[in-house]
Motif scaffolding. Structure first.
Motif, short mmCIF file in Angstrom:
data_model
loop_
_atom_site.label_atom_id
_atom_site.label_comp_id
_atom_site.label_asym_id
_atom_site.label_seq_id
_atom_site.Cartn_x
_atom_site.Cartn_y
_atom_site.Cartn_z
N VAL A 125 -19.64 4.54 -0.38
CA VAL A 125 -18.69 3.64 -1.05
C VAL A 125 -19.29 2.25 -1.14
N GLY A 126 -18.72 1.45 -2.02
CA GLY A 126 -19.23 0.10 -2.23
C GLY A 126 -20.29 0.07 -3.31
N SER A 127 -20.73 -1.13 -3.61
CA SER A 127 -21.75 -1.33 -4.65
C SER A 127 -22.96 -2.01 -4.04
N PRO A 128 -24.12 -1.37 -4.12
CA PRO A 128 -25.31 -1.92 -3.45
C PRO A 128 -26.07 -2.96 -4.26
N TYR A 129 -25.36 -3.79 -5.06
CA TYR A 129 -26.11 -4.69 -5.92
C TYR A 129 -26.80 -5.81 -5.15
N ARG A 164 -11.47 -2.36 3.49
CA ARG A 164 -12.08 -2.79 2.22
C ARG A 164 -12.60 -1.61 1.42
N PHE A 165 -12.72 -0.43 2.03
CA PHE A 165 -13.15 0.77 1.33
C PHE A 165 -12.00 1.75 1.15
N LEU A 166 -10.78 1.23 1.04
CA LEU A 166 -9.61 2.10 0.94
C LEU A 166 -9.68 3.03 -0.26
N ASP A 167 -10.20 2.55 -1.38
CA ASP A 167 -10.34 3.42 -2.56
C ASP A 167 -11.23 4.62 -2.25
N GLY A 168 -12.22 4.41 -1.40
CA GLY A 168 -13.09 5.51 -1.00
C GLY A 168 -12.35 6.56 -0.19
N HIS A 169 -11.44 6.10 0.69
CA HIS A 169 -10.62 7.04 1.45
C HIS A 169 -9.84 7.95 0.50
N ILE A 170 -9.18 7.30 -0.47
CA ILE A 170 -8.33 8.04 -1.39
C ILE A 170 -9.14 8.97 -2.27
N GLU A 171 -10.31 8.51 -2.69
CA GLU A 171 -11.19 9.35 -3.51
C GLU A 171 -11.59 10.61 -2.75
N LEU A 172 -11.97 10.45 -1.48
CA LEU A 172 -12.37 11.60 -0.68
C LEU A 172 -11.20 12.53 -0.42
N LEU A 173 -10.04 11.96 -0.06
CA LEU A 173 -8.86 12.77 0.19
C LEU A 173 -8.45 13.54 -1.06
N ALA A 174 -8.43 12.86 -2.21
CA ALA A 174 -8.02 13.50 -3.45
C ALA A 174 -8.99 14.61 -3.84
N ASN A 175 -10.28 14.36 -3.66
CA ASN A 175 -11.27 15.38 -3.98
C ASN A 175 -11.05 16.64 -3.14
N ASN A 176 -10.84 16.45 -1.84
CA ASN A 176 -10.69 17.61 -0.97
C ASN A 176 -9.32 18.24 -1.09
N LEU A 177 -8.30 17.47 -1.46
CA LEU A 177 -7.00 18.05 -1.78
C LEU A 177 -7.11 18.95 -3.01
N LEU A 212 0.82 -1.21 0.00
CA LEU A 212 0.00 0.00 0.00
C LEU A 212 0.86 1.27 0.00
N GLU A 213 2.12 1.14 0.37
CA GLU A 213 3.00 2.31 0.37
C GLU A 213 3.08 2.94 -1.01
N LYS A 214 3.03 2.10 -2.02
CA LYS A 214 3.06 2.59 -3.41
C LYS A 214 1.67 2.61 -4.04
N ALA A 215 0.81 1.70 -3.60
CA ALA A 215 -0.53 1.62 -4.18
C ALA A 215 -1.35 2.85 -3.86
N ILE A 216 -1.26 3.36 -2.63
CA ILE A 216 -2.04 4.54 -2.25
C ILE A 216 -1.64 5.76 -3.07
N PRO A 217 -0.34 6.12 -3.14
CA PRO A 217 0.02 7.29 -3.95
C PRO A 217 -0.30 7.13 -5.44
N LYS A 218 -0.21 5.92 -5.96
CA LYS A 218 -0.52 5.72 -7.38
C LYS A 218 -2.01 5.97 -7.64
N THR A 219 -2.86 5.47 -6.73
CA THR A 219 -4.29 5.73 -6.88
C THR A 219 -4.60 7.20 -6.70
#
Length: 303
Positions: free
Chosen positions: A178-182, A149-162, A52-59
């Protein structure tokens, strides 16, 4: 004539205003903000999360690159310059050093961070994103908290507010779903299929009785054909109900389509307190009390 002169002056003034407005708009569009994103530090104490050290900044790079004003500095360029000055992509926390790195790579902002568990049992993670303005050396921090399991949501919110803070784009979000309500959609589909099957069965019974009570050849044929069509339609929906119901049950058993929410909460209190007086569910950051949930914005005194 005077009237003609007035019209000419009006056209000239209007043209000048239009050209000035166009020039200013073009100039503003050309302003770009370069952002360099370093690796995030793994503070979970578990090597299995080093990826995740590299996966988080790449996302985060992918999310920030959606901005019209932000330009992401290439990681290869960052690595090359850091190697030349015997620095690493992680572990740099001093804002003055980050400012120097930013000048070396010609970046307006440096983003770095870390992540750690706040509830290891339930895999609840907090992601810290710190960003330094190279020109002034001023630093700000944001934190996003939620399930791993919602890590992408964290990054999406952080990136948006950044993007909102750095480039003035996007609306500052206080929460995202976050997540898919199917799983819910499957349950609704199962319910609709059950009701439809019941309705078709009711009409099938009606036509079958009409067929049994028919007295003429034409009515016998008509009622027979209708009941036959309803029979196969009912059976088809019954089969679909069984299939969708099975998939829905499996979805709930295995938590497919799990949903949640990432919150953004601004600190609302600034009273300094002793650490031994901290109540459960409250954290201290830079002598500020903030609620334990959500995303935290902490401001350095240098701003």
């Amino acid at each position: 004539t005077k009237e003609k002169d007035v019209k000419i002056k009006f056209v000239i003034i209007f043209s000048l205003i239009f050209m000035l407005f166009y020039s200013l708009t073009f100039a503003l569009e050309e302003i770009r903000i370069s952002v360099a994103i370093l690796d995030f530090s793994n503070n979970t104490g578990e090597d299995s999360y080093d990826y995740l050290e590299k996966a988080i900044p790449k996302t985060m790079m992918s999310e920030l690159s959606k901005s019209n004003r932000i330009v992401i500095v290439e990681r290869d360029k960052i690595k090359k310059i850091l190697r030349e000055h015997e620095l690493s992509m992680t572990g740099i926390t001093d804002s003055s050093k980050l400012g120097n790195v930013g000048q070396l790579i010609s970046a307006d902002y440096i983003v770095h961070g870390d992540f750690t568990f706040i509830d290891k049992t339930n895999k609840k993670l907090v992601v810290n994103a710190h960003y330094v303005k190279v020109e002034s050396g001023a630093a700000k921090s944001e934190k996003a908290k939620g399930y791993l399991r919602f890590l992408d949501g964290h990054i999406e919110l952080l990136a948006n507010n950044l993007t909102n803070r750095i480039a003035g784009e996007n609306e500052f979000l206080t929460s995202i779903d976050v997540g898919s309500p199917y799983s819910t959609y499957l349950l609704i589909g199962t319910g609709i299929s059950v009701v439809t099957t019941g309705v078709l069965h009711y009409f099938f019974l009606q036509k079958r009785d009409d067929y049994k009570n028919s007295e003429t050849l034409s009515s016998i044929n008509d009622n027979y054909d209708s009941s036959e069509k309803l029979f196969w339609a009912r059976n088809s929906f019954a089969g679909a109900t069984l299939l969708i119901g099975t998939i829905t049950a499996l979805a709930y058993i295995y938590n497919w389509g799990d949903t949640g929410e990432i919150l953004a909460v601004l600190p609302t209190m600034s009273k300094t307190i002793a650490k031994d007086n901290i109540n459960e569910g409250i954290d201290i950051f830079n002598d500020k009390i903030v609620t334990e949930y959500g995303l935290y914005l902490l401001y350095s005194a240098r701003f």
